[in-house]
Design a protein around this motif. Structure first.
Motif: not given
Length: 285
Positions: A5-9, A17-23, A37-43
């Protein structure tokens, strides 16, 4: 399954704004990505794949559905890959459902992403939009339209008079969802040119149709807003390289989004949006 997870901007550590990133995406089905995505819960959560036509293929999911493009998740994704040493300074291309878009990364890890050239859609009735935001119709700028614009996702751009009008918004999320569905837009991007810190505009974004009641930083909507501002004579210059948009302050998540606009006369030739991201926690699902 590991999800970064990372907070962009983010303009401060607690901002952005937090986002999840799946590699780790090999073998994932669309249904599994939606569930993650639903479990992570970020926008939005981004899923990174190999691409036959670009450097990477990126798919974006909200908790409710897949979307064509997400600005803040793009910034978060490429910032993370830079931090992990997967990519360095340079120009890359990402394949998205909105098209193949260029990404530039500088030595400091600032990520600037190409947006699609703007598409200008229809107009909305101000009284209805004001009612859905819980403000008076007089709070919307009289000589500017409420208009749908897209540089990747179609948003309804709503100009309001000042910060007082912005702070007084009491959104009716059910009505905003209904209007967004009727107009075929992702949501509202509300802005005023009165700002807290000398930015180009102060913004709020509402997309309850996609389970995002309010978002702290919205890259694609920033591209649409800067295009709207240019088309309505609100910006000067042929190459605008130092545009800044503040967002998230009403959510206590201060964010700063950078934008670059290239023009030839009245024609827009280049739209780029970007910034930095601050890595947060790692989730194990």
């Amino acid at each position: 399954m590991k999800v970064f997870t990372s907070n962009a901007f983010a303009s401060v550590p607690e901002g952005g704004n937090p986002a999840g990133i799946c590699l780790e995406t090999e073998g994932l089905t669309e249904g599994e990505m939606q569930a993650i995505a639903a479990e992570v819960g970020y926008s939005e959560t981004a899923f990174i794949f190999p691409s036959d036509s670009a450097d990477f293929k990126v798919r974006f999911f909200t908790p409710a559905s897949e979307v064509d493009l997400c600005g803040h998740a793009t910034i978060a994704t490429f910032s993370l890959m830079h931090e992990l040493g997967m990519i360095g300074k340079g120009t890359y291309r990402q394949e998205t459902a909105a098209g193949i878009l260029a990404i530039e990364i500088d030595e400091e890890g600032t990520v600037m992403m190409e947006q699609l050239l703007p598409r200008f859609g229809g107009f909305a009735e101000k009284d209805l939009i004001a009612r859905s935001l819980g403000i008076s119709s007089g709070s919307i700028v009289e000589n500017l339209p409420v208009q749908a614009v897209s540089t990747g996702l179609m948003d309804l751009i709503v100009p309001v008079l000042d910060l007082s009008a912005m702070e007084s918004i009491k959104p009716d999320f059910s009505l905003i969802s209904e209007i967004s569905r009727d107009l075929n837009v992702t949501g509202y991007h509300v802005f005023t040119t009165e700002t807290l810190y000398g930015s180009t505009a102060h913004c709020r974004n509402f997309a309850p149709l996609f389970d995002i009641n309010e978002e702290a930083a919205t890259g694609t909507a920033t591209g649409a807003t800067v295009s709207y501002m240019h088309s309505h004579g609100m910006l000067d210059g042929s190459v605008l390289t130092n545009l800044k948009f503040e967002q998230g302050y009403e959510m206590n998540r201060p964010s700063e989004i950078k934008a670059v606009l290239g023009t030839e006369g009245k024609r827009i030739t280049d739209v780029r949006v970007g910034g930095t991201a601050r890595r947060s926690k790692t989730l194990h699902l």
